[in-house]
Scaffold this motif. Structure first.
Motif, PDB file in Angstrom:
ATOM      1  N   HIS B 197       0.767  -1.155  -0.066  1.00 12.52           N
ATOM      2  CA  HIS B 197       0.032  -0.078   0.026  1.00 12.52           C
ATOM      3  C   HIS B 197       0.885   1.265   0.040  1.00 12.52           C
ATOM      4  O   HIS B 197       1.562   1.605   1.074  1.00 12.52           O
ATOM      5  N   PRO B 198       0.926   1.881  -1.022  1.00 10.18           N
ATOM      6  CA  PRO B 198       1.975   3.128  -1.116  1.00 10.18           C
ATOM      7  C   PRO B 198       1.286   4.335  -0.563  1.00 10.18           C
ATOM      8  O   PRO B 198       1.839   5.196  -0.640  1.00 10.18           O
ATOM      9  N   GLY B 199       0.046   4.221   0.070  1.00  8.19           N
ATOM     10  CA  GLY B 199      -0.595   5.494   0.467  1.00  8.19           C
ATOM     11  C   GLY B 199      -0.777   6.323  -0.415  1.00  8.19           C
ATOM     12  O   GLY B 199      -1.144   5.904  -1.564  1.00  8.19           O
ATOM     13  N   ASP B 200      -0.512   7.834  -0.546  1.00  8.80           N
ATOM     14  CA  ASP B 200      -0.572   8.591  -1.828  1.00  8.80           C
ATOM     15  C   ASP B 200       0.723   8.488  -2.374  1.00  8.80           C
ATOM     16  O   ASP B 200       1.735   8.570  -1.790  1.00  8.80           O
ATOM     17  N   TRP B 201       0.637   8.489  -3.753  1.00 12.93           N
ATOM     18  CA  TRP B 201       1.863   8.537  -4.432  1.00 12.93           C
ATOM     19  C   TRP B 201       1.980   9.070  -5.690  1.00 12.93           C
ATOM     20  O   TRP B 201       0.877   9.287  -6.283  1.00 12.93           O
ATOM     21  N   THR B 202       2.883   9.390  -6.149  1.00 14.26           N
ATOM     22  CA  THR B 202       3.070   9.708  -7.630  1.00 14.26           C
ATOM     23  C   THR B 202       4.185   9.413  -8.324  1.00 14.26           C
ATOM     24  O   THR B 202       5.127   8.733  -7.409  1.00 14.26           O
ATOM     25  N   MET B 203       4.799   9.586  -9.617  1.00 11.24           N
ATOM     26  CA  MET B 203       5.991   9.008 -10.017  1.00 11.24           C
ATOM     27  C   MET B 203       6.633  10.227 -11.063  1.00 11.24           C
ATOM     28  O   MET B 203       6.121  10.541 -11.829  1.00 11.24           O
ATOM     29  N   GLU B 204       7.701  10.229 -10.640  1.00 13.30           N
ATOM     30  CA  GLU B 204       8.757  11.063 -11.390  1.00 13.30           C
ATOM     31  C   GLU B 204       9.403  10.028 -12.428  1.00 13.30           C
ATOM     32  O   GLU B 204       9.752   8.837 -12.194  1.00 13.30           O
ATOM     33  N   ARG B 205       9.661  10.515 -13.796  1.00 11.30           N
ATOM     34  CA  ARG B 205      10.103   9.568 -14.607  1.00 11.30           C
ATOM     35  C   ARG B 205      11.505  10.327 -15.204  1.00 11.30           C
ATOM     36  O   ARG B 205      11.564  11.233 -15.477  1.00 11.30           O
ATOM     37  N   ASP B 206      12.228   9.192 -15.865  1.00  6.03           N
ATOM     38  CA  ASP B 206      13.438   9.784 -16.593  1.00  6.03           C
ATOM     39  C   ASP B 206      12.972  10.006 -17.882  1.00  6.03           C
ATOM     40  O   ASP B 206      11.810   9.940 -18.356  1.00  6.03           O
ATOM     41  N   LYS B 207      14.070  10.429 -18.907  1.00 10.07           N
ATOM     42  CA  LYS B 207      13.665  10.845 -19.925  1.00 10.07           C
ATOM     43  C   LYS B 207      13.292   9.628 -21.033  1.00 10.07           C
ATOM     44  O   LYS B 207      12.425   9.796 -22.041  1.00 10.07           O
ATOM     45  N   ASN B 208      13.558   8.410 -20.520  1.00 14.35           N
ATOM     46  CA  ASN B 208      12.991   7.310 -21.319  1.00 14.35           C
ATOM     47  C   ASN B 208      11.632   6.715 -20.665  1.00 14.35           C
ATOM     48  O   ASN B 208      11.194   5.736 -21.137  1.00 14.35           O
ATOM     49  N   GLY B 209      10.993   7.593 -19.728  1.00 16.28           N
ATOM     50  CA  GLY B 209       9.638   7.164 -19.386  1.00 16.28           C
ATOM     51  C   GLY B 209       9.693   6.098 -18.002  1.00 16.28           C
ATOM     52  O   GLY B 209       8.842   5.558 -17.664  1.00 16.28           O
ATOM     53  N   LYS B 210      11.027   5.792 -17.528  1.00 17.05           N
ATOM     54  CA  LYS B 210      11.226   4.883 -16.566  1.00 17.05           C
ATOM     55  C   LYS B 210      11.068   5.641 -15.152  1.00 17.05           C
ATOM     56  O   LYS B 210      11.587   6.734 -14.993  1.00 17.05           O
ATOM     57  N   ALA B 211      10.428   4.860 -14.308  1.00 15.96           N
ATOM     58  CA  ALA B 211      10.053   5.669 -12.911  1.00 15.96           C
ATOM     59  C   ALA B 211      11.447   5.769 -12.399  1.00 15.96           C
ATOM     60  O   ALA B 211      12.464   4.899 -12.357  1.00 15.96           O
ATOM     61  N   ILE B 212      11.797   7.025 -11.764  1.00 15.31           N
ATOM     62  CA  ILE B 212      13.162   7.003 -11.045  1.00 15.31           C
ATOM     63  C   ILE B 212      13.219   6.376  -9.823  1.00 15.31           C
ATOM     64  O   ILE B 212      14.201   5.910  -9.485  1.00 15.31           O
ATOM     65  N   VAL B 213      12.249   6.265  -8.896  1.00 16.40           N
ATOM     66  CA  VAL B 213      12.094   5.257  -7.799  1.00 16.40           C
ATOM     67  C   VAL B 213      11.805   3.862  -8.475  1.00 16.40           C
ATOM     68  O   VAL B 213      10.888   3.797  -9.381  1.00 16.40           O
ATOM     69  N   ASP B 214      12.847   2.828  -7.999  1.00 17.69           N
ATOM     70  CA  ASP B 214      12.470   1.461  -8.532  1.00 17.69           C
ATOM     71  C   ASP B 214      11.469   0.662  -7.567  1.00 17.69           C
ATOM     72  O   ASP B 214      11.465   0.669  -6.507  1.00 17.69           O
ATOM     73  N   TYR B 215      10.533  -0.082  -8.189  1.00 20.65           N
ATOM     74  CA  TYR B 215       9.618  -0.741  -7.507  1.00 20.65           C
ATOM     75  C   TYR B 215       9.435  -1.883  -7.734  1.00 20.65           C
ATOM     76  O   TYR B 215       8.516  -3.005  -7.532  1.00 20.65           O
ATOM     77  N   SER B 216      10.749  -2.506  -8.662  1.00 24.07           N
ATOM     78  CA  SER B 216      10.527  -4.074  -9.120  1.00 24.07           C
ATOM     79  C   SER B 216      10.627  -4.994  -7.779  1.00 24.07           C
ATOM     80  O   SER B 216      10.439  -5.917  -8.100  1.00 24.07           O
ATOM     81  N   HIS B 217      11.192  -4.453  -6.764  1.00 23.64           N
ATOM     82  CA  HIS B 217      11.431  -5.114  -5.499  1.00 23.64           C
ATOM     83  C   HIS B 217       9.953  -5.737  -4.935  1.00 23.64           C
ATOM     84  O   HIS B 217       9.938  -6.898  -4.363  1.00 23.64           O
ATOM     85  N   LEU B 218       8.990  -4.888  -5.451  1.00 31.24           N
ATOM     86  CA  LEU B 218       7.793  -5.410  -4.753  1.00 31.24           C
ATOM     87  C   LEU B 218       7.093  -6.541  -5.707  1.00 31.24           C
ATOM     88  O   LEU B 218       6.081  -6.945  -5.150  1.00 31.24           O
TER      89      LEU B 218
END
Lengths: 594, 594
Positions: B197-218
């Motif tokens: 449960h991320p609570g409230d969240w938003t997503m910043e992305r790099d130039k390639n559209g990839k999320a700056i914060v990595d969530y793949s561990h989830l």
């Protein structure tokens, strides 16, 4: 239906003289000099230059007055119980005999909604407009007071090329695009200046970004020209879909709908409803209209021949169950979350004939009225619970804005190249933004006037200026049957207080012989706290009042005893209630002497 | 400042076991089978699944309960006088002893605002959060009741890698982005399922559209995983500017400002205010904060070391006139049109220290609270009249939304690949849209649950399901000092009536011996019509009442005479007033017998 009013002077004239070769710069020319210093053109926007709505503009040339539009404005959040706001016509008092006519640019409520009240107050001057516009005014006048529409003196603009003379003013018209049929642009010619006012307008463009309607002829009018431009779209940069695109989207949605369709839209979107009828006929579907304004508008449009439907395409809403569900399209107003609108009733389950089913497809195809956002959210939530196929503006381009964007405003300025620019018919901050835009594309800042409601702009042989004169232009509230100047705000102030913290009436009956309190004081509260849960609080208030009455001093000169008691109760009980509840109810002490 | 609560069991554990190789399909795995049929995980969202706000979720595993968030909701248009709405905790009655802790995802009011009331009602269970979040709760609790914050039992999340055990629940955390510092995502591990449960969240992305914060561990947490995802941005497709872009824009505006700057923003935008302080120090400017919540939040942030300002950068607002105007930046809350907020007072001219000047530069850098749209329009109009340099969201990208867009939600689903998806923390229609989105990218429809407030979702050895059970979840209103269940709606109904049409009190004093009316009935009205202009109407009402009293029949069995008279007055006078005014005031008849 609409009878042309015969007694009005209505001469043809040969149109404004061309000023020769088109000018290439946006600088102002020498002003017309062959008039003496006594003649003056005055422009007074009585509404539409601060908030959106109650659009109304007065044009005055010596002893001749013409008026453009008489709109209403919806109340703001703190104008409790007010039905709507109309322009203040204090300025026109004593000048009624000078009014040569009222022109209506189109049939939206923010341009015609105040007509039933104001036309009557101004002695029913002649009204000028196109077919649909006049028909809508007539209906509104009838709704306001049955049988009163026969007093209307109408001058029908039969053709966009019509010329009409009203006193010193010569009127001609030009085509514009807006979200209602029969909207027109106005050219108002006077010896001093030519005013160009498109009313509300938007702009469809071709693939090269060129406007589909040609405005270049407006650059060739006799100088100086004054462009009064509705600037409601100035803060919007997103272009709307074209009508071709919108039609295609609508057809796609309607043909793919698995079952019944319910389309919510403004009842004034007559052209769009016409498209839906066309699509329905192509697909062999039936249309049922519900909602008073919707049925009324489509009836008018059919009578005028603006909507053509085969005999059996439009059915009564009572008949929808006689057809297979996938053959039914219901059209209704209420996509803005208004109480009691047909769509609201359908979603809340209180509409008699239409009950939502899971596999209905529902389109909310118009924009939200500011202030209704939360009602809309609730409406949507409610709708999504009942239906699997909801389509609304945020998800799909299903609405065309009726207002030109920032780019469109720039395009208009560059194409028409007026000598003066007066942004109007929008919130004040938008007018300021339009001013900034004009400056940024090279418009002379001294020739831009940003008016307030009531501002007086004058043109004469020395040029144009925004004067310091201000006509009275404060709100006039329509509240039930009452029409009240807003300077009388005590009623509203009380409503606000009661809406937040309720009210408490305290009644003390005093024996006029002995001066003693008879029985216990009566305490009645509404909207304050839940009385049953607060018996102790009420009991304490009773004791306080008894003490106040018992402990009152001998009457002082100049203050009656009742006034003293009322004040004391208001202060002491008010303070006590605030301490106990953090609420300040409206407190009404009543002293009865028997 | 924040004392770690010592008595709570707080064991380290070694993190959830990896489920081996990362899975490549979004299909659910076999559910954990080594638990008997008695153990159950229940998830009950008590708020945040219908309207926005009052977010609160209950997790129940046998006899252990943990709670996520206790938010408040702002009232809707028709909830007159209500201060705010809090979650209904009826479901937790009798289970207080099972509550092992309350986790707060971040410090926004829609996540912590109900804490002062609810923590107390639940016997002050331990609360878990990061530094700033706990400090903000502590301040709010103090504001609500001085000296009560010492009762708080706090468990500080010192580090994002902290592990906390609360009964059968094992808590770990992950980094997310949101518009307030110290927001965290929660991983709640139970033997039956792992909730993300991320609570409230938003997503910043790099130039390639990839999320700056990595969530793949989830994606590698023990299965089955349940993603509860805040979906407030589902209908928004527009990406916000990145924080780098926003910083650059802010620096540009601040360095170009010809004179003083006034920046209106949410007081919880601590990080952004930190940027402004940085920029100010680089440009040699001073910062003055005004507004209670603004000063409080920045004070907390400074104490915690989250904002670093040189000793003389932040000055008192009383000192602004001691410096050259182009060295001053005022930061204040109130860009949403709230009454009494600092910026509102500045614009209305009632702020003591800050008066607007023509060449000030004013930034409105946050989004509008729904329902305040018209107030905002008026605020802007007012502002544009006083100031030449106004910059707001509609003109420039000066705000980053705190919520992931439709694309971001899809990205999360594809990255985390949960076994179950529960969209939450948004309007109900948004949850439905999130469901549609998940289906459209191939998510198994049977593993998506769209809850209402009060829905009970169960997980056990047989899988997960949305049950038919419903916990009580209707509104609880905070109204001054009162906290009332909304089923008691009579107070609100009266407020609404009085807000629209006002009220009329009719007092008739009757001689109990003769049965005759004494004197003339007293009539008091407030918020109805302007009394002075309606003397005739009032006189007619008096006559009606006299006639009713005189003509009353002999008392009937079962109805007291007073009840008969009150009903008759309510009906007859009510009807008469409606005919005359088209208003229906709240009518209060009072019979006094002496």
């Amino acid at each position: 239906m609409i009878t042309k009013y015969k007694n009005i002077k209505q001469q043809r004239y040969n149109g404004p003289k061309r000023s020769g070769t088109p000018r290439t710069k946006t600088q102002a020319p020498q002003l017309v000099k062959h008039f003496d210093g006594k003649n003056k053109l005055r422009i007074i926007p009585l509404g539409g230059c601060e908030e959106v709505g109650r659009n109304m503009t007065v044009f005055e040339y010596n002893n001749d007055i013409v008026i453009l539009d008489m709109g209403l404005q919806f109340p703001e959040e703190d104008m409790l119980g007010i039905d709507y706001i109309i322009p203040n016509i204090e300025y026109l008092k004593g000048k009624e005999k000078n009014i040569r006519g009222v022109i209506f640019s189109h049939g939206h409520l923010d341009h015609i909604g105040a007509a039933p009240i104001l036309l009557q107050k101004l002695g029913n001057p002649p009204i000028v407009g196109r077919n649909l516009t006049l028909a809508m005014i007539k209906h509104r006048v009838e709704d306001y007071e049955p049988n009163s529409s026969k007093k209307l003196k109408t001058i029908l603009i039969k053709n966009i090329s019509d010329k009409i003379t009203l006193g010193s003013f010569k009127l001609s018209f030009f085509q514009i695009e807006h979200s209602i049929m029969d909207a027109i642009g106005l050219i108002l010619s006077t010896p001093h200046a030519t005013i160009v006012h498109p009313g509300d307008w938007t702009m469809e463009r071709d693939k090269n970004g060129k406007a589909i309607v040609d405005y270049s002829h407006l650059a060739k009018l006799p100088r100086p020209t004054v462009l009064m431009l509705e600037s409601l779209g100035i803060v919007s940069t997103k272009a709307s879909p074209t009508s071709v695109e919108l039609k295609k989207t609508l057809e796609e949605i309607i043909s793919k709908a698995p079952s019944r369709m319910i389309i919510g839209t403004f009842s004034s979107q007559i052209e769009r409803i016409g498209w839906i009828i066309e699509i329905a006929e192509r697909l062999g579907k039936k249309i049922a209209l519900t909602g008073y304004s919707m049925k009324m508008n489509i009836e008018i449009a059919q009578e005028l021949g603006y909507i053509k439907a085969k005999k059996d395409t439009i059915i009564k809403v009572e008949q929808i169950n006689n057809f297979p569900e996938n053959k039914i399209i219901v059209i209704c107003p209420g996509a803005q979350g208004e109480e009691n609108a047909a769509l609201t009733r359908i979603i809340e389950g209180s509409h008699r004939q239409v009950k939502i089913k899971k596999n209905d497809t529902i389109i909310l195809s118009s924009s939200i009225i500011p202030g209704n956002e939360r009602s809309i959210q609730r409406l949507k939530d409610n709708l999504y619970r009942q239906c699997d196929n909801v389509i609304h503006g945020a998800l799909m381009d299903i609405h065309i804005s009726g207002h030109g964007t920032k780019d469109d405003i720039a395009y208009m300025l560059k194409t028409i190249r007026p000598d003066y620019f007066i942004p109007v018919y929008a919130n004040h901050y938008m007018l300021k933004e339009a001013e900034k835009l004009a400056q940024s594309i090279g418009f002379n800042p001294k020739r831009i006037f940003v008016p307030d409601n009531g501002s007086v702009i004058e043109f004469d042989h020395q040029g144009g200026r925004l004067t310091k004169e201000k006509a009275i232009a404060n709100y006039v509230f329509v509240d039930g049957m009452g029409v009240t100047d807003s300077s009388n705000s005590v009623v509203l102030r009380d409503r606000k207080m009661m809406s937040e913290d309720g009210m408490v009436v305290v009644i003390a009956t005093i024996d006029s012989k002995t001066g003693d309190l008879i029985g216990s004081p009566d305490i009645i509260s509404r909207g304050f706290v839940y009385m049953k849960e607060n018996q102790e609080l009420i009991q304490k208030v009773r004791l306080k009042i008894k003490a106040i009455i018992k402990g009152r001093p001998m009457p002082q000169p100049g203050v009656t005893e009742d006034d003293y008691l009322k004040n004391k109760i208001r202060t002491d009980v008010g303070q006590f209630l605030f301490q106990q509840t953090k609420r300040r109810p409206l407190l009404l002490p009543v002293i009865i002497r028997v």
